[in-house]
Motif scaffolding. Structure first.
Motif, PDB file in Angstrom:
ATOM      1  N   ARG A   1     -40.763   7.848  -2.675  1.00 10.28           N
ATOM      2  CA  ARG A   1     -39.871   6.701  -2.441  1.00 10.28           C
ATOM      3  C   ARG A   1     -38.430   7.155  -2.616  1.00 10.28           C
ATOM      4  O   ARG A   1     -38.048   7.657  -3.672  1.00 10.28           O
ATOM      5  CB  ARG A   1     -40.196   5.566  -3.424  1.00 10.28           C
ATOM      6  CG  ARG A   1     -41.604   5.005  -3.272  1.00 10.28           C
ATOM      7  CD  ARG A   1     -41.805   4.313  -1.929  1.00 10.28           C
ATOM      8  NE  ARG A   1     -40.869   3.219  -1.744  1.00 10.28           N
ATOM      9  CZ  ARG A   1     -40.996   2.021  -2.318  1.00 10.28           C
ATOM     10  NH1 ARG A   1     -42.025   1.761  -3.109  1.00 10.28           N
ATOM     11  NH2 ARG A   1     -40.101   1.075  -2.091  1.00 10.28           N
ATOM     12  N   GLN A   2     -37.629   6.936  -1.585  1.00 11.33           N
ATOM     13  CA  GLN A   2     -36.281   7.495  -1.596  1.00 11.33           C
ATOM     14  C   GLN A   2     -35.340   6.844  -2.602  1.00 11.33           C
ATOM     15  O   GLN A   2     -34.356   7.466  -3.029  1.00 11.33           O
ATOM     16  CB  GLN A   2     -35.679   7.493  -0.185  1.00 11.33           C
ATOM     17  CG  GLN A   2     -35.867   6.256   0.643  1.00 11.33           C
ATOM     18  CD  GLN A   2     -37.101   6.329   1.531  1.00 11.33           C
ATOM     19  OE1 GLN A   2     -38.185   6.685   1.091  1.00 11.33           O
ATOM     20  NE2 GLN A   2     -36.943   5.972   2.799  1.00 11.33           N
ATOM     21  N   TRP A   3     -35.613   5.597  -3.015  1.00 12.37           N
ATOM     22  CA  TRP A   3     -34.736   4.967  -3.999  1.00 12.37           C
ATOM     23  C   TRP A   3     -34.732   5.739  -5.323  1.00 12.37           C
ATOM     24  O   TRP A   3     -33.721   5.726  -6.052  1.00 12.37           O
ATOM     25  CB  TRP A   3     -35.122   3.501  -4.235  1.00 12.37           C
ATOM     26  CG  TRP A   3     -36.482   3.245  -4.823  1.00 12.37           C
ATOM     27  CD1 TRP A   3     -37.610   2.906  -4.138  1.00 12.37           C
ATOM     28  CD2 TRP A   3     -36.845   3.273  -6.213  1.00 12.37           C
ATOM     29  NE1 TRP A   3     -38.665   2.737  -5.011  1.00 12.37           N
ATOM     30  CE2 TRP A   3     -38.216   2.948  -6.294  1.00 12.37           C
ATOM     31  CE3 TRP A   3     -36.156   3.536  -7.388  1.00 12.37           C
ATOM     32  CZ2 TRP A   3     -38.910   2.874  -7.497  1.00 12.37           C
ATOM     33  CZ3 TRP A   3     -36.836   3.469  -8.604  1.00 12.37           C
ATOM     34  CH2 TRP A   3     -38.193   3.141  -8.651  1.00 12.37           C
ATOM     35  N   ARG A   4     -35.813   6.419  -5.617  1.00 15.96           N
ATOM     36  CA  ARG A   4     -35.844   7.211  -6.855  1.00 15.96           C
ATOM     37  C   ARG A   4     -34.843   8.365  -6.800  1.00 15.96           C
ATOM     38  O   ARG A   4     -34.242   8.737  -7.814  1.00 15.96           O
ATOM     39  CB  ARG A   4     -37.255   7.752  -7.093  1.00 15.96           C
ATOM     40  CG  ARG A   4     -38.311   6.663  -7.323  1.00 15.96           C
ATOM     41  CD  ARG A   4     -39.665   7.268  -7.663  1.00 15.96           C
ATOM     42  NE  ARG A   4     -40.657   6.234  -7.883  1.00 15.96           N
ATOM     43  CZ  ARG A   4     -41.747   6.051  -7.151  1.00 15.96           C
ATOM     44  NH1 ARG A   4     -41.999   6.879  -6.127  1.00 15.96           N
ATOM     45  NH2 ARG A   4     -42.591   5.085  -7.421  1.00 15.96           N
TER      46      ARG A   4
ATOM     47  N   VAL B   1     -37.332  23.098  -5.662  1.00 13.77           N
ATOM     48  CA  VAL B   1     -38.137  21.966  -5.191  1.00 13.77           C
ATOM     49  C   VAL B   1     -37.853  20.776  -6.098  1.00 13.77           C
ATOM     50  O   VAL B   1     -37.969  20.881  -7.330  1.00 13.77           O
ATOM     51  CB  VAL B   1     -39.633  22.311  -5.201  1.00 13.77           C
ATOM     52  CG1 VAL B   1     -40.471  21.082  -4.838  1.00 13.77           C
ATOM     53  CG2 VAL B   1     -39.924  23.453  -4.230  1.00 13.77           C
ATOM     54  N   ILE B   2     -37.474  19.641  -5.496  1.00 10.98           N
ATOM     55  CA  ILE B   2     -37.152  18.418  -6.248  1.00 10.98           C
ATOM     56  C   ILE B   2     -38.216  17.365  -5.938  1.00 10.98           C
ATOM     57  O   ILE B   2     -38.236  16.790  -4.840  1.00 10.98           O
ATOM     58  CB  ILE B   2     -35.746  17.919  -5.873  1.00 10.98           C
ATOM     59  CG1 ILE B   2     -34.713  19.002  -6.213  1.00 10.98           C
ATOM     60  CG2 ILE B   2     -35.420  16.614  -6.600  1.00 10.98           C
ATOM     61  CD1 ILE B   2     -33.296  18.675  -5.802  1.00 10.98           C
ATOM     62  N   PRO B   3     -39.126  17.092  -6.903  1.00 11.80           N
ATOM     63  CA  PRO B   3     -40.263  16.205  -6.647  1.00 11.80           C
ATOM     64  C   PRO B   3     -40.029  14.753  -7.064  1.00 11.80           C
ATOM     65  O   PRO B   3     -40.953  13.938  -7.023  1.00 11.80           O
ATOM     66  CB  PRO B   3     -41.348  16.824  -7.533  1.00 11.80           C
ATOM     67  CG  PRO B   3     -40.577  17.307  -8.730  1.00 11.80           C
ATOM     68  CD  PRO B   3     -39.223  17.743  -8.215  1.00 11.80           C
ATOM     69  N   THR B   4     -38.823  14.400  -7.460  1.00  8.64           N
ATOM     70  CA  THR B   4     -38.525  13.117  -8.111  1.00  8.64           C
ATOM     71  C   THR B   4     -39.001  11.908  -7.324  1.00  8.64           C
ATOM     72  O   THR B   4     -39.442  10.910  -7.904  1.00  8.64           O
ATOM     73  CB  THR B   4     -37.006  13.029  -8.373  1.00  8.64           C
ATOM     74  OG1 THR B   4     -36.592  14.201  -9.087  1.00  8.64           O
ATOM     75  CG2 THR B   4     -36.642  11.796  -9.152  1.00  8.64           C
ATOM     76  N   ALA B   5     -38.944  11.960  -5.993  1.00  4.39           N
ATOM     77  CA  ALA B   5     -39.331  10.799  -5.179  1.00  4.39           C
ATOM     78  C   ALA B   5     -40.788  10.409  -5.364  1.00  4.39           C
ATOM     79  O   ALA B   5     -41.153   9.255  -5.144  1.00  4.39           O
ATOM     80  CB  ALA B   5     -39.057  11.088  -3.701  1.00  4.39           C
ATOM     81  N   SER B   6     -41.619  11.353  -5.783  1.00  5.12           N
ATOM     82  CA  SER B   6     -43.059  11.044  -5.873  1.00  5.12           C
ATOM     83  C   SER B   6     -43.412  10.192  -7.090  1.00  5.12           C
ATOM     84  O   SER B   6     -44.519   9.651  -7.153  1.00  5.12           O
ATOM     85  CB  SER B   6     -43.884  12.335  -5.872  1.00  5.12           C
ATOM     86  OG  SER B   6     -43.612  13.101  -7.025  1.00  5.12           O
ATOM     87  N   GLY B   7     -42.507  10.081  -8.062  1.00  2.19           N
ATOM     88  CA  GLY B   7     -42.658   9.048  -9.078  1.00  2.19           C
ATOM     89  C   GLY B   7     -43.258   9.416 -10.416  1.00  2.19           C
ATOM     90  O   GLY B   7     -43.351   8.559 -11.294  1.00  2.19           O
ATOM     91  N   ALA B   8     -43.678  10.655 -10.636  1.00  6.88           N
ATOM     92  CA  ALA B   8     -44.242  11.036 -11.936  1.00  6.88           C
ATOM     93  C   ALA B   8     -43.141  11.140 -12.986  1.00  6.88           C
ATOM     94  O   ALA B   8     -41.963  11.329 -12.665  1.00  6.88           O
ATOM     95  CB  ALA B   8     -44.978  12.363 -11.817  1.00  6.88           C
TER      96      ALA B   8
END
Length: 313
Positions: free
Chosen positions: A150-153, A90-97
């Motif tokens: 956010r997909q840019w992340r 699971v890759i949560p990077t888009a959520s911004g934390a």
């Protein structure tokens, strides 16, 4: 003189025969279009050369439009991956934390469903994303899930790194790559709503390239819930080589090879920049809706109906 004329005609025929099929088809339609005398110019072609879409040669994509992910979608996703015990990343990077604890609440959905082998993987450092240690869980994975946000992340952290390449290898091994919301849009070759400023800008310079796990496509999400059903029209108008797919919440398209099937609770909208006979017109814009159980041919760019009872899962 006659010899020269015959030679020119021969060259013209050879040149036409070398054109791709879709280009010849477009040329034929354009020539046969009736003249619009009132406007003083030819009417638009019935069918212009359109997108060339390429789905995954192996494995499957499960692309969710955001919102609650129901058991029907989860069941199909885990079945395609090989069951609830397969290695999942699971890759949560888009959520911004900045970071995510091992017991992060975003994993609850999968644990409640019964998934037993989950690795949480996150970095904002592209050098880390290129490292052997970071990608190791992906090299063993059968299922990848991109969380929304956010997909840019995702672009900033992983685009064109070893992480992206190993995710492509999951598909090549016959595994599943899936995502919801921002995690859906990133999977396409053309990425919408990539602007860092906000998520209303459909085409953001520098953030228009997704991971390209399905090529020739732009994917939007939260379609009806956020009244976005018209938003892909400006994208396909500017980029007629792109097929627009808008997916509502709690709804997924499952892409295998050159077709997809809709699973879940709501609708999907197909935006084709060509002028397609029978396409629904709403506020002067052309697209059509599809619902759960319906399938779409990504080669012919055509609705192909619901699967036979014997094919249903």
């Amino acid at each position: 003189m006659k010899k020269h004329v015959r030679a020119l005609a021969t060259v013209a025929l050879v040149s036409l025969s070398a054109l791709p099929t879709f280009a010849l088809r477009a040329s034929t339609y354009a020539q046969s279009a009736p003249a619009d005398k009132s406007a003083g110019k030819p009417a638009p072609s019935v069918l212009a050369a359109g997108p060339v879409v390429t789905g995954p040669a192996h494995g499957a994509l499960v692309i969710v439009g955001g919102g609650k992910v129901g058991n029907e979608i989860l069941t199909r996703m885990f079945d395609l991956a090989g069951g609830k015990d397969v290695p999942m990343v699971v890759i949560p990077t888009a959520s911004g934390a900045e970071d995510y604890p091992a017991d992060w609440s975003g994993l609850r959905m999968f644990k409640t469903f019964g998934a037993t082998n989950i690795t949480l993987l996150h970095t904002k450092d592209r050098k880390v994303a290129d490292s052997d240690a970071f990608v190791k869980p992906i090299t063993n994975a059968r299922l990848i899930w991109f969380v929304g946000g956010r997909q840019w992340r995702l672009v900033d952290s992983y685009a064109n790194t070893r992480t992206q390449r190993e995710i492509e290898n999951v598909l090549a091994r016959g595994g599943v790559v899936a995502g919801s919301s921002a995690g859906a849009s990133i999977l396409a070759s053309y990425m919408v709503r990539g602007a860092r400023e906000n998520n209303y800008i459909m085409m953001a310079q520098g953030y228009e390239e997704g991971f390209g796990l399905i090529k020739g496509v732009a994917i939007d999400q939260h379609m009806l819930t956020r009244n976005r059903q018209d938003d892909l029209e400006e994208v396909v108008a500017k980029h007629p080589d792109v097929l627009g797919i808008g997916i509502d919440e709690s709804t997924a398209i499952i892409v295998q090879g050159q077709q997809f099937e809709i699973v879940g609770a709501s609708k999907v909208a197909i935006h084709d920049g060509r002028i397609v006979k029978g396409a629904q017109e709403r506020n002067g814009k052309k697209y059509f809706f599809m619902g759960p159980g319906e399938k779409y041919d990504l080669t012919k760019l055509e609705w192909i109906g619901k699967p036979k009872v014997s094919e249903q899962h």
